[in-house]
Motif scaffolding. Structure first.
Motif, PDB file in Angstrom:
ATOM      1  N   HIS A  94      26.228  30.983 -47.033  1.00  0.00           N
ATOM      2  CA  HIS A  94      26.764  31.600 -48.243  1.00  0.00           C
ATOM      3  C   HIS A  94      25.772  31.395 -49.390  1.00  0.00           C
ATOM      4  O   HIS A  94      25.996  30.569 -50.272  1.00  0.00           O
ATOM      5  CB  HIS A  94      28.131  31.004 -48.581  1.00  0.00           C
ATOM      6  CG  HIS A  94      29.200  31.364 -47.602  1.00  0.00           C
ATOM      7  ND1 HIS A  94      30.049  32.432 -47.772  1.00  0.00           N
ATOM      8  CD2 HIS A  94      29.542  30.813 -46.407  1.00  0.00           C
ATOM      9  CE1 HIS A  94      30.876  32.521 -46.749  1.00  0.00           C
ATOM     10  NE2 HIS A  94      30.587  31.543 -45.901  1.00  0.00           N
ATOM     11  N   GLU A  95      24.663  32.117 -49.324  1.00  0.00           N
ATOM     12  CA  GLU A  95      23.627  32.059 -50.357  1.00  0.00           C
ATOM     13  C   GLU A  95      23.180  30.614 -50.615  1.00  0.00           C
ATOM     14  O   GLU A  95      23.195  30.124 -51.741  1.00  0.00           O
ATOM     15  CB  GLU A  95      24.120  32.715 -51.644  1.00  0.00           C
ATOM     16  CG  GLU A  95      24.490  34.183 -51.479  1.00  0.00           C
ATOM     17  CD  GLU A  95      24.963  34.811 -52.773  1.00  0.00           C
ATOM     18  OE1 GLU A  95      24.114  35.291 -53.543  1.00  0.00           O
ATOM     19  OE2 GLU A  95      26.187  34.796 -53.013  1.00  0.00           O
ATOM     20  N   VAL A  96      22.793  29.953 -49.546  1.00  0.00           N
ATOM     21  CA  VAL A  96      22.361  28.557 -49.617  1.00  0.00           C
ATOM     22  C   VAL A  96      20.863  28.510 -49.922  1.00  0.00           C
ATOM     23  O   VAL A  96      20.077  29.228 -49.300  1.00  0.00           O
ATOM     24  CB  VAL A  96      22.663  27.834 -48.285  1.00  0.00           C
ATOM     25  CG1 VAL A  96      22.086  26.425 -48.288  1.00  0.00           C
ATOM     26  CG2 VAL A  96      24.166  27.801 -48.043  1.00  0.00           C
ATOM     27  N   PRO A  97      20.421  27.679 -50.870  1.00  0.00           N
ATOM     28  CA  PRO A  97      18.995  27.595 -51.208  1.00  0.00           C
ATOM     29  C   PRO A  97      18.133  27.216 -50.005  1.00  0.00           C
ATOM     30  O   PRO A  97      18.569  26.474 -49.114  1.00  0.00           O
ATOM     31  CB  PRO A  97      18.950  26.502 -52.281  1.00  0.00           C
ATOM     32  CG  PRO A  97      20.319  26.497 -52.878  1.00  0.00           C
ATOM     33  CD  PRO A  97      21.248  26.830 -51.753  1.00  0.00           C
ATOM     34  N   GLU A  98      16.895  27.720 -50.015  1.00  0.00           N
ATOM     35  CA  GLU A  98      15.972  27.463 -48.901  1.00  0.00           C
ATOM     36  C   GLU A  98      15.754  25.976 -48.665  1.00  0.00           C
ATOM     37  O   GLU A  98      15.633  25.534 -47.514  1.00  0.00           O
ATOM     38  CB  GLU A  98      14.627  28.146 -49.176  1.00  0.00           C
ATOM     39  CG  GLU A  98      14.583  29.623 -48.873  1.00  0.00           C
ATOM     40  CD  GLU A  98      15.150  30.498 -49.977  1.00  0.00           C
ATOM     41  OE1 GLU A  98      15.096  31.730 -49.839  1.00  0.00           O
ATOM     42  OE2 GLU A  98      15.652  29.944 -50.991  1.00  0.00           O
ATOM     43  N   GLN A  99      15.713  25.187 -49.731  1.00  0.00           N
ATOM     44  CA  GLN A  99      15.453  23.761 -49.563  1.00  0.00           C
ATOM     45  C   GLN A  99      16.584  23.073 -48.807  1.00  0.00           C
ATOM     46  O   GLN A  99      16.349  22.186 -47.983  1.00  0.00           O
ATOM     47  CB  GLN A  99      15.251  23.090 -50.934  1.00  0.00           C
ATOM     48  CG  GLN A  99      14.807  21.638 -50.859  1.00  0.00           C
ATOM     49  CD  GLN A  99      13.508  21.445 -50.092  1.00  0.00           C
ATOM     50  OE1 GLN A  99      12.601  22.270 -50.171  1.00  0.00           O
ATOM     51  NE2 GLN A  99      13.415  20.360 -49.331  1.00  0.00           N
ATOM     52  N   VAL A 100      17.826  23.504 -49.065  1.00  0.00           N
ATOM     53  CA  VAL A 100      18.968  22.938 -48.334  1.00  0.00           C
ATOM     54  C   VAL A 100      18.884  23.331 -46.858  1.00  0.00           C
ATOM     55  O   VAL A 100      19.138  22.511 -45.964  1.00  0.00           O
ATOM     56  CB  VAL A 100      20.299  23.414 -48.950  1.00  0.00           C
ATOM     57  CG1 VAL A 100      21.486  22.944 -48.106  1.00  0.00           C
ATOM     58  CG2 VAL A 100      20.435  22.906 -50.377  1.00  0.00           C
TER      59      VAL A 100
END
Length: 698
Positions: free
Chosen positions: A195-201
């Protein structure tokens, strides 16, 4: 026959994982029973000698769901036996295939079949990842050459914490559904919905999954040490090295300019002509199949050397450059939404269709029944690559690509409360030169916005590639077909400006390092945002109005206790509403009633929907004393007449309330079917309505 049953087990992230062999499927090359919780999966490996002139590795992976695994019998009245694999079974089979395939030797051509069967499912522990572990263990103890073991790990993410082996209920509220296949040193396969999770996560999740897989890899190694067979040797057909050298030199000298022609059509034609030239020049020295393999390997090496050593791609682009993009919306006049997305020589036509919520797809699977309100279907006809071949039902590739694009858009599709429609998008591949699934993702976004679907934010997708030569490597942005064919990975990333919504990574080598993954995610984001800028120039936001050809939906909220009144005995009332609300014979009306009292009315015209909505409101309206209605006489009794004032709602006009004079017989002044105004006198404690005709006339 007595056979030794061997078991190995560990505590894996708080759950007992058991691997067992020797109990079932004795005639297979190897067989493993894997248990996690009360989910049990059986994996078998069988093999056969290679067929003559086979120039590819014939591996097949079958993932078999059984309804008995969860104690279910099919709800179909006519078919009770499991038939063709479900969509989810196909996807799970592909997940296992993509994990194990790159670890076989490149020159191994024996037929290999891996069958994973779900025998017991507890509706909590994921059978797909367990099936991957079982397949890895079965290959490890078989006599087949395979550079494993690997292990799979599924992670969820909620409240800024990763969840290992999440339960199905935990995934429902998770921001991330990540599956990673790892060896003891590298990452082999990635599949994710988010759900639109940042690349770093995402990157931290991949590293976490890798670490949490290591105990399982250690378990499989110990298992193989105990019961594993000695690995087989196999013959590789040798070719005349002198002739091979001559062909390689001929290709390197005469084909380089044609190989690096940016025009794919011209390059493909030149490739075919050059092959024929080789066949004639070296006729009788090697078979055509052998010459073709030498040509392909040489061309592949030339492309790889040019990319790594010179930074030169076949079409002349920079390493991090996206191909030329064109976007067109509203192409098809009678569809609800349409868009054409072209990137280089890849072209996708996506069409959006809106329908009633009753048109949701009903899925009857091992997990039980569920519905799907947003669907994406992907087609890949032969003309997309200029070929002639049989046209049939969708294959595994089409199902996988369609689901990937569906997964990418799912997080931004409005919920049913906000947008009470069933939504279907179909992506037709018009031309293919790599990354068609990501083209379908971009095309779907534009088609939905053209249809007026209020998606939360636009989604784009891009396919990243990898070329490795020794210790050197290059990450390629937006790979085309040749780079996919000759490259080492296909790493697809889809998402919005805020973060990632879907990932699918396959590799042809023994895996990726964390450095490679980190750079790929960062470069993919840059590429995605560039694509987004171009797309938004064609249409910056969803259209404010739906197509005039799209159905209209109105939602009426009624008290749940009134649902029976709207439906009526045997559906009589609701059918009456539908028929009486039609504008003409072509009008189509559909009414669905949810348990919470939402009445969803879908009609081919706004007028018909409004008419039906008005009737529903009237039926469920609480009648108040003093109100005046236009009524219709339904029944006549000696003491008065029953008059329908709202659909399905009648009141009594007593004989004394008919006229301002004495009436001897009701039939003297009214008859069944008469229409006149009546006034509500009272609604008694039992809900009975008393009406007056004479007071309504005052």
């Amino acid at each position: 026959m007595n056979r030794e049953i061997v078991k190995k087990e560990i505590n894996w992230e708080g759950k007992k994982l058991v691997l067992e062999t020797g109990r079932l499927a004795h005639q297979a090359n190897s067989a493993v029973l894997a248990t996690l919780g009360e989910t049990v999966v059986h994996a078998t490996v069988t093999n056969a000698l290679p067929k003559e002139d086979t120039d590819f590795f014939p591996l097949s992976v079958e993932y078999e769901e059984r309804l008995y695994a969860s104690g279910r019998i099919s709800t179909s009245r006519f078919i009770k036996r499991e038939g063709r694999p479900s969509e989810q079974a196909v996807l799970n089979g592909r997940l296992i295939d993509r994990s194990i395939r790159p670890l076989f030797p490149k020159d191994f051509k024996n037929e290999v079949q891996v069958i994973v069967t779900v025998l017991s499912y507890d509706n909590e522990n994921d059978p797909a990842v367990l099936g991957l572990v079982a397949a890895s263990a079965a290959l490890s103890i078989s006599d087949l050459p395979w550079n494993g073991p690997i292990a799979g790990m599924r992670l969820g993410y909620a409240e800024k914490e990763f969840i290992s082996n999440p339960l199905e209920t935990e995934l429902e509220s998770s921001e991330l559904d990540l599956v990673v296949s790892s060896s003891d040193s590298k990452v082999v396969m990635i599949e994710a919905g988010a759900h639109e999770v940042p690349e770093q996560v995402i990157f931290e999740g991949i590293k976490s999954a890798f670490e949490k897989s290591q105990p399982v890899i250690k378990l499989i190694k110990e298992f193989a040490t105990t019961v594993g067979k000695e690995k087989m040797t196999y013959e590789v057909k040798q070719v005349d090295e002198l002739v091979k050298k001559e062909i390689v030199e001929h290709v390197r000298v005469n084909f380089k300019e044609k190989l690096f022609n940016p025009d794919r059509g011209a390059r493909d034609r030149a490739t075919g002509e050059f092959r024929e030239e080789i066949y004639k020049l070296f006729e009788g020295k090697l078979s055509k199949s052998e010459m073709a393999q030498i040509f392909d390997k040489t061309a592949k090496q030339m492309v790889r050397e040019a990319i790594v050593d010179e930074g030169k791609r076949p079409d002349g682009r920079k390493i991090n450059e996206v191909r030329e993009i064109e976007v067109e919306v509203g192409l098809l006049p009678r569809t609800h939404g349409s868009a054409v997305f072209r990137r280089g020589d890849t072209q996708i036509l996506s069409i959006a269709t809106l329908g009633s919520t009753s048109l949701e797809q009903l899925i009857d699977g091992m997990e039980g029944e569920e519905t799907r309100r947003y669907m994406h279907h992907y087609n890949f006809p032969p003309y997309a690559t200029g070929e002639v071949r049989r046209v049939g039902s969708p294959g595994r590739r089409e199902i996988g690509h369609g689901k990937l694009a569906e997964k990418a858009l799912q997080p931004v599709v409005p919920d049913e409360i906000e947008f009470p429609y069933t939504i279907r998008v179909v992506s037709e591949t018009m031309a293919s030169s790599g990354s068609t699934s990501m083209g379908a993702t971009c095309g779907s976004t534009m088609a939905l916005m053209d249809a007026g679907v209020p998606i939360k934010t636009p989604i784009t997708g891009i396919a990243m590639g990898l070329i490795t030569e020794g210790d050197k490597y290059e990450i390629l942005t937006d790979i085309q077909a040749l780079e996919d064919f000759f490259g080492d990975m296909d790493f697809k990333v889809a998402g919005s400006e805020q973060g990632v919504t879907a990932i699918q990574m396959d590799t042809k080598i023994d895996g990726l390092t964390f450095e490679m993954i980190d750079k790929t995610l960062k470069d993919a984001r840059v590429g995605r945002l560039h694509i987004l800028d171009v797309m938004l120039k064609a249409l910056s936001k969803p259209r404010p109005e739906l197509s005039k050809y799209a159905p209209r939906v109105l939602v009426v909220q009624i008290p749940p206790k009134k649902i029976g009144e709207v439906i009526g005995s045997g559906g009589k009332t609701i059918n009456q509403i539908i028929e009486s609300s039609k504008i003409d014979k072509n009008t189509v009306i559909d009414i669905n009633i949810e348990e919470d009292g939402r009445v969803i009315i879908t009609a081919t015209s706004e007028e018909a929907a409004a008419k039906a909505a008005s009737q529903v409101e009237n039926i469920t309206k609480e009648v108040e004393p003093g109100e005046v209605y236009e009524g219709t006489v339904k029944r006549i009794m000696p003491f008065g007449a029953f008059v329908e004032i709202l659909p399905g709602k009648e009141g009594l006009v007593h004989v004394s309330q008919l006229e301002n004079r004495r009436v001897e017989k009701v039939e003297d002044v009214i008859k069944v079917g008469d229409k006149f105004k009546v006034k509500v006198l009272e609604v008694d404690s039992q809900g009975r309505i008393n009406l007056s005709k004479k007071l309504a006339a005052d």
